[in-house]
Motif scaffolding. Structure first.
Motif, PDB file in Angstrom:
ATOM      1  N   LEU A  67       0.829  -1.216   0.000  1.00 38.31           N
ATOM      2  CA  LEU A  67       0.000   0.000   0.000  1.00 38.31           C
ATOM      3  C   LEU A  67       0.860   1.261   0.000  1.00 38.31           C
ATOM      4  N   ALA A  68       2.073   1.152   0.518  1.00 36.74           N
ATOM      5  CA  ALA A  68       2.973   2.314   0.514  1.00 36.74           C
ATOM      6  C   ALA A  68       3.293   2.744  -0.911  1.00 36.74           C
ATOM      7  N   GLY A  69       3.157   1.814  -1.851  1.00 37.85           N
ATOM      8  CA  GLY A  69       3.389   2.146  -3.254  1.00 37.85           C
ATOM      9  C   GLY A  69       2.387   3.148  -3.794  1.00 37.85           C
ATOM     10  N   LYS A  70       1.276   3.336  -3.082  1.00 36.31           N
ATOM     11  CA  LYS A  70       0.266   4.306  -3.507  1.00 36.31           C
ATOM     12  C   LYS A  70       0.623   5.732  -3.062  1.00 36.31           C
ATOM     13  N   VAL A  71       1.681   5.855  -2.240  1.00 37.53           N
ATOM     14  CA  VAL A  71       2.121   7.171  -1.753  1.00 37.53           C
ATOM     15  C   VAL A  71       3.473   7.476  -2.388  1.00 37.53           C
ATOM     16  N   ASP A  72       3.527   8.529  -3.138  1.00 35.63           N
ATOM     17  CA  ASP A  72       4.749   8.885  -3.871  1.00 35.63           C
ATOM     18  C   ASP A  72       5.952   9.009  -2.931  1.00 35.63           C
ATOM     19  N   GLY A  73       6.976   8.216  -3.206  1.00 37.19           N
ATOM     20  CA  GLY A  73       8.233   8.319  -2.463  1.00 37.19           C
ATOM     21  C   GLY A  73       8.274   7.620  -1.123  1.00 37.19           C
ATOM     22  N   LEU A  74       7.231   6.891  -0.740  1.00 33.81           N
ATOM     23  CA  LEU A  74       7.215   6.260   0.583  1.00 33.81           C
ATOM     24  C   LEU A  74       7.886   4.892   0.600  1.00 33.81           C
ATOM     25  N   ASP A  75       7.713   4.112  -0.451  1.00 33.83           N
ATOM     26  CA  ASP A  75       8.239   2.744  -0.467  1.00 33.83           C
ATOM     27  C   ASP A  75       9.750   2.770  -0.688  1.00 33.83           C
ATOM     28  N   THR A  76      10.468   2.922   0.418  1.00 39.94           N
ATOM     29  CA  THR A  76      11.925   2.981   0.395  1.00 39.94           C
ATOM     30  C   THR A  76      12.487   1.872   1.275  1.00 39.94           C
ATOM     31  N   PRO A  77      13.777   1.547   1.149  1.00 39.79           N
ATOM     32  CA  PRO A  77      14.376   0.551   2.041  1.00 39.79           C
ATOM     33  C   PRO A  77      14.208   0.909   3.515  1.00 39.79           C
ATOM     34  N   ALA A  78      14.326   2.190   3.846  1.00 42.87           N
ATOM     35  CA  ALA A  78      14.187   2.614   5.242  1.00 42.87           C
ATOM     36  C   ALA A  78      12.777   2.353   5.752  1.00 42.87           C
ATOM     37  N   PHE A  79      11.772   2.651   4.928  1.00 39.69           N
ATOM     38  CA  PHE A  79      10.385   2.408   5.327  1.00 39.69           C
ATOM     39  C   PHE A  79      10.141   0.916   5.493  1.00 39.69           C
ATOM     40  N   ARG A  80      10.611   0.116   4.557  1.00 38.73           N
ATOM     41  CA  ARG A  80      10.410  -1.329   4.620  1.00 38.73           C
ATOM     42  C   ARG A  80      11.034  -1.922   5.885  1.00 38.73           C
ATOM     43  N   THR A  81      12.247  -1.489   6.191  1.00 40.62           N
ATOM     44  CA  THR A  81      12.924  -1.985   7.391  1.00 40.62           C
ATOM     45  C   THR A  81      12.155  -1.590   8.643  1.00 40.62           C
ATOM     46  N   CYS A  82      11.678  -0.360   8.675  1.00 46.07           N
ATOM     47  CA  CYS A  82      10.912   0.143   9.818  1.00 46.07           C
ATOM     48  C   CYS A  82       9.658  -0.702  10.036  1.00 46.07           C
ATOM     49  N   VAL A  83       8.969  -1.017   8.946  1.00 44.64           N
ATOM     50  CA  VAL A  83       7.740  -1.811   9.032  1.00 44.64           C
ATOM     51  C   VAL A  83       8.049  -3.241   9.457  1.00 44.64           C
ATOM     52  N   GLU A  84       9.002  -3.862   8.785  1.00 44.54           N
ATOM     53  CA  GLU A  84       9.305  -5.272   9.042  1.00 44.54           C
ATOM     54  C   GLU A  84       9.897  -5.501  10.429  1.00 44.54           C
ATOM     55  N   ASP A  85      10.648  -4.531  10.925  1.00 44.57           N
ATOM     56  CA  ASP A  85      11.251  -4.664  12.258  1.00 44.57           C
ATOM     57  C   ASP A  85      10.306  -4.266  13.384  1.00 44.57           C
ATOM     58  N   GLY A  86       9.139  -3.694  13.035  1.00 44.80           N
ATOM     59  CA  GLY A  86       8.217  -3.237  14.076  1.00 44.80           C
ATOM     60  C   GLY A  86       8.855  -2.166  14.947  1.00 44.80           C
ATOM     61  N   LYS A  87       9.527  -1.238  14.302  1.00 50.14           N
ATOM     62  CA  LYS A  87      10.300  -0.219  15.036  1.00 50.14           C
ATOM     63  C   LYS A  87       9.476   0.519  16.080  1.00 50.14           C
ATOM     64  N   HIS A  88       8.224   0.823  15.754  1.00 52.43           N
ATOM     65  CA  HIS A  88       7.394   1.632  16.647  1.00 52.43           C
ATOM     66  C   HIS A  88       6.327   0.804  17.377  1.00 52.43           C
ATOM     67  N   ASN A  89       6.472  -0.521  17.385  1.00 54.27           N
ATOM     68  CA  ASN A  89       5.455  -1.367  18.029  1.00 54.27           C
ATOM     69  C   ASN A  89       5.229  -0.998  19.497  1.00 54.27           C
ATOM     70  N   SER A  90       6.305  -0.813  20.232  1.00 44.99           N
ATOM     71  CA  SER A  90       6.161  -0.489  21.653  1.00 44.99           C
ATOM     72  C   SER A  90       5.509   0.877  21.839  1.00 44.99           C
ATOM     73  N   TRP A  91       5.777   1.783  20.934  1.00 45.42           N
ATOM     74  CA  TRP A  91       5.131   3.104  20.968  1.00 45.42           C
ATOM     75  C   TRP A  91       3.627   2.952  20.732  1.00 45.42           C
ATOM     76  N   VAL A  92       3.264   2.091  19.802  1.00 41.13           N
ATOM     77  CA  VAL A  92       1.840   1.836  19.523  1.00 41.13           C
ATOM     78  C   VAL A  92       1.161   1.250  20.761  1.00 41.13           C
ATOM     79  N   VAL A  93       1.828   0.305  21.410  1.00 44.83           N
ATOM     80  CA  VAL A  93       1.275  -0.292  22.634  1.00 44.83           C
ATOM     81  C   VAL A  93       1.046   0.787  23.689  1.00 44.83           C
ATOM     82  N   LYS A  94       2.007   1.678  23.831  1.00 48.60           N
ATOM     83  CA  LYS A  94       1.882   2.755  24.822  1.00 48.60           C
ATOM     84  C   LYS A  94       0.744   3.700  24.451  1.00 48.60           C
ATOM     85  N   SER A  95       0.588   3.965  23.164  1.00 50.27           N
ATOM     86  CA  SER A  95      -0.507   4.820  22.708  1.00 50.27           C
ATOM     87  C   SER A  95      -1.857   4.185  23.023  1.00 50.27           C
ATOM     88  N   ASN A  96      -1.955   2.882  22.805  1.00 50.15           N
ATOM     89  CA  ASN A  96      -3.211   2.195  23.100  1.00 50.15           C
ATOM     90  C   ASN A  96      -3.497   2.170  24.594  1.00 50.15           C
TER      91      ASN A  96
END
Length: 258
Positions: free
Chosen positions: A187-216
């Protein structure tokens, strides 16, 4: 004593000796069974403990480990708000959303263009808080994974566009399609310039998972009735049945002029 009586006593003694030997053999078998059973129980308990210990360190798909890493530019208490629009706007729209929530999609469909118009005009600041209510209710990790991906998009400066793409392509509530990181990357391919190696790594590694848990957790502690929860300058307006995009726009413009 007659020969017959002596033979009878000898036979009785022999029978008694045989019986005693049977009893001793039975007792030995009983002790062996007890010891064997005890060993089996200990081994079984050890196996259970081993399974528990092995699974203790595994992520079941909902728990998150590691440090809390807020996305770039996050604001507010514990940096749990993703801002869109100018900080000095006189009107603030606080939105609590879950990317698996059908009602949230309904809100976005109705108010999206108005919110964009007002934030781009500098009259409104929108603060987005991400929750995982549907994961808790329906099971799965789609809410969390999508929220993490949205936080990754924020790192790339693409949150508003990707946020809209996630809601436009929202799967049915019972379909945990957003648990698949490859779907989120696609779906990131639908946003110009978003589908990058950095974005993919961030998603696959769950970089912000703990932040999401804290937000919830903040959402749960907030005592809100559900998602979406929409506050205008701190006042809950989503519960107002008379609220419309036009009415929201008028409120924002009045605050801007005041």
């Amino acid at each position: 004593m007659s020969e017959k009586n002596r033979e009878g006593k000898r036979t009785a003694r022999e029978r008694l000796a045989v019986e005693r030997e049977k009893q001793k053999a039975g007792e030995r078998r009983r002790r062996t069974l007890i010891v064997t059973a005890s060993v089996v129980c200990v081994l079984g308990l050890a196996a259970v403990i081993g399974v528990v210990a092995a699974n203790a360190g595994k992520d079941d798909g909902r728990d998150s480990a590691g440090p809390v890493v807020a996305p770039s530019g996050a604001q507010g208490k514990d940096a749990l708000a993703i801002p869109v629009g100018p900080d000095d706007a006189k009107a603030t729209l606080t939105v609590w959303e879950d990317f698996r929530c059908p009602a949230c999609k309904g809100f976005e469909n109705n108010y999206r263009s108005t919110v964009h118009e007002l934030t781009e005009a500098g009259k409104l600041k929108a603060e987005y808080h991400l929750a995982t209510l549907i994961d808790g209710n329906m099971g799965g990790t789609g809410s969390r994974n999508a929220a993490n991906a949205a936080a990754c998009a924020q790192d790339a400066g693409k949150f508003p566009a990707y946020h809209d793409v996630l809601f436009r392509n929202q799967p049915p509530e019972t379909d945990d399609a957003y648990a698949d990181n490859s779907a989120l990357i696609k779906l990131a391919g639908k946003v110009d310039g978003l589908d990058t190696p950095a974005f993919r790594t961030c998603v696959e590694d769950g970089k912000h998972n703990s932040w999401v848990v804290k937000s919830n957790e903040a959402f749960q502690k907030g005592g809100f009735g559900g998602t979406p929860t929409v506050l205008f300058n701190g006042k809950n307006i989503y519960a107002d049945q008379s609220m419309t995009p036009a009415k929201l726009k008028k409120m924002v413009e009045e605050a801007d002029q005041g």
